[in-house]
Design an enzyme around this catalytic site. Structure first.
Site, PDB file in Angstrom:
ATOM      1  N   THR A  34       0.706  -1.295  -0.175  1.00 20.31           N
ATOM      2  CA  THR A  34      -0.038   0.004  -0.119  1.00 20.31           C
ATOM      3  C   THR A  34       0.864   1.218  -0.086  1.00 20.31           C
ATOM      4  OG1 THR A  34      -1.727  -1.296   1.292  1.00 20.31           O
ATOM      5  CG2 THR A  34      -1.721   1.317   1.294  1.00 20.31           C
ATOM      6  N   GLY A  35       0.422   2.319  -0.576  1.00 20.81           N
ATOM      7  CA  GLY A  35       0.993   3.589  -0.704  1.00 20.81           C
ATOM      8  C   GLY A  35       1.697   4.040  -1.949  1.00 20.81           C
ATOM      9  N   SER A  36       2.026   5.242  -2.119  1.00 22.25           N
ATOM     10  CA  SER A  36       2.420   5.984  -3.349  1.00 22.25           C
ATOM     11  C   SER A  36       3.418   5.341  -4.207  1.00 22.25           C
ATOM     12  CB  SER A  36       2.462   7.474  -3.136  1.00 22.25           C
ATOM     13  OG  SER A  36       3.276   7.722  -2.210  1.00 22.25           O
ATOM     14  N   THR A  37       4.453   4.598  -3.297  1.00 25.61           N
ATOM     15  CA  THR A  37       5.636   4.155  -3.953  1.00 25.61           C
ATOM     16  C   THR A  37       5.259   2.827  -4.807  1.00 25.61           C
ATOM     17  OG1 THR A  37       6.932   5.248  -2.220  1.00 25.61           O
ATOM     18  CG2 THR A  37       8.081   3.709  -3.786  1.00 25.61           C
ATOM     19  N   ASP A  90       6.522  -3.542  -1.213  1.00 22.51           N
ATOM     20  CA  ASP A  90       5.728  -2.801  -0.405  1.00 22.51           C
ATOM     21  C   ASP A  90       6.590  -1.514   0.013  1.00 22.51           C
ATOM     22  OD1 ASP A  90       3.839  -1.633   1.200  1.00 22.51           O
ATOM     23  OD2 ASP A  90       3.172  -3.421   2.365  1.00 22.51           O
ATOM     24  N   LYS A 103       6.538   1.263   9.444  1.00 21.11           N
ATOM     25  CA  LYS A 103       5.465   1.203   8.227  1.00 21.11           C
ATOM     26  C   LYS A 103       4.000   1.522   9.009  1.00 21.11           C
ATOM     27  CE  LYS A 103       5.007  -2.104   5.105  1.00 21.11           C
ATOM     28  NZ  LYS A 103       4.444  -0.810   4.421  1.00 21.11           N
ATOM     29  N   GLY A 105       1.994   4.219   7.628  1.00 16.85           N
ATOM     30  CA  GLY A 105       1.699   5.761   7.455  1.00 16.85           C
ATOM     31  C   GLY A 105       0.367   5.680   6.929  1.00 16.85           C
ATOM     32  N   GLU A 112      -0.209  -5.608   5.609  1.00 12.82           N
ATOM     33  CA  GLU A 112       0.911  -5.719   5.112  1.00 12.82           C
ATOM     34  C   GLU A 112       1.682  -6.614   5.706  1.00 12.82           C
ATOM     35  OE1 GLU A 112       1.249  -0.945   3.387  1.00 12.82           O
ATOM     36  OE2 GLU A 112       1.656  -1.581   5.243  1.00 12.82           O
TER      37      GLU A 112
HETATM   38  C1  5RP Z   1       1.112   1.964   4.578  1.00  7.49           C
HETATM   39  C2  5RP Z   1       2.498   1.994   4.296  1.00  7.49           C
HETATM   40  C3  5RP Z   1       3.333   2.455   3.148  1.00  7.49           C
HETATM   41  O1  5RP Z   1       3.816   1.527   2.620  1.00  7.49           O
HETATM   42  C4  5RP Z   1       3.991   3.528   3.765  1.00  7.49           C
HETATM   43  O2  5RP Z   1       3.434   4.448   4.305  1.00  7.49           O
HETATM   44  C5  5RP Z   1       4.718   4.225   2.677  1.00  7.49           C
HETATM   45  O3  5RP Z   1       3.948   5.077   1.871  1.00  7.49           O
HETATM   46  P1  5RP Z   1       4.530   5.740   0.603  1.00  7.49           P
HETATM   47  O4  5RP Z   1       5.158   5.076  -0.521  1.00  7.49           O
HETATM   48  O5  5RP Z   1       3.245   6.421   0.005  1.00  7.49           O
HETATM   49  O6  5RP Z   1       5.493   6.878   1.138  1.00  7.49           O
HETATM   50  O7  5RP Z   1       3.192   1.610   5.476  1.00  7.49           O
HETATM   51  O8  5RP Z   1       0.449   1.688   5.744  1.00  7.49           O
END
Ligand code: 5RP
Length: 232
Positions: A34-37, A90, A103, A105, A112
């Site tokens: 999950t997340g933008s990356t 992830d 993790k 955020g 996850e």
């Molecule tokens: C979600 C997470 C995400 O993987 C982590 O917050 C990184 O997010 P991003 O790639 O948007 O910075 O742990 O619960």
């Protein structure tokens, strides 16, 4: 807690996310974080399915990754059907040189962690801002609402400062995909991530905390588009 924009565009995130997708081969069952990356990884896997005939199944970690995977055209399966995954990919909020990570955020760390622990190999994708010589970010801790006060007391006894995560476009707390609350808990510099992880895990009412000790490999995207790979 800083404002989060899971769709934020970034050359570094794109470089890491796309490079990680190249590790995926036909026949694999892949955990989709999950997340933008990792969103870049998911989109790229969709492209490879459409244009290169890549044959995989994904296991999602959140409603966000489910929506992205469906949009990308990635066939999905479940841990009930495929309890052992070949690979999980992830993001992370902070990761140190020993590949200990924080993790959660996006409040998705419980699923996850389950998905990454089900995988033979766990690869984290991140931009350079996530790497650090030490872990000192607040640790997201998912708790049953019924247990909030007890868990806050136990976190304080461990030297932490818990803060209930509040929603941005809803009044009141963030509710996770599992129907729980998040306590973002600062512990200063975490000198012993494995020890703190164990201490948090045994608190009654803690569903899961955001300290990850199972990362095998890290892809760090840089501004020039290159990717640094760190292996445990
Ligand atoms: C979600 C997470 C995400 O993987 C982590 O917050 C990184 O997010 P991003 O790639 O948007 O910075 O742990 O619960």
């Amino acid at each position: 807690m800083t404002e989060r924009n899971a769709s934020a565009d970034s050359a570094e995130k794109r470089a890491a996310g796309i490079a990680a997708s190249e590790v995926v081969e036909s026949g694999m069952i892949v955990g989709l974080g999950t997340g933008s990356t990792v969103a870049y990884t998911i989109k790229e896997l969709g492209r490879r399915i459409r244009e290169e005939g890549l044959e995989i199944f994904g296991v999602v970690t959140s409603y966000q990754s489910e929506m992205l995977a469906i949009e990308a055209g990635i066939p999905l399966t479940t841990l009930a059907q495929h309890p052992e995954l070949d690979l999980a990919i992830d993001g992370a909020d902070q990761i140190d040189s020993n590949l200990y990570a924080i993790k959660g955020g996006g409040a998705a760390h419980t699923r996850e962690k389950i998905v990454s622990a089900s995988a033979k190999h766990f690869l984290v994708v991140a931009d350079e801002s996530k790497t650090s010589t030490r872990l000192d970010k607040a640790v997201p801790i998912e708790v049953m609402p019924f247990a909030k006060e007890l868990v806050m007391k136990k976190i304080r006894e461990l030297g932490g400062e818990p803060e209930l995560r509040l929603a941005l476009r809803k009044d009141g707390p963030v509710i996770t995909d599992n129907g729980n609350f998040i306590l973002d808990s600062s512990f200063g510099v975490i000198k012993d991530p494995e020890g703190l992880a164990l201490q948090l895990s045994v608190i009654p009412g803690v569903v899961e905390h955001g300290i990850f000790t199972n990362v095998n490999e890290l892809y760090v995207g840089k501004k020039d588009g290159s990717v640094k790979i760190v292996r445990k």
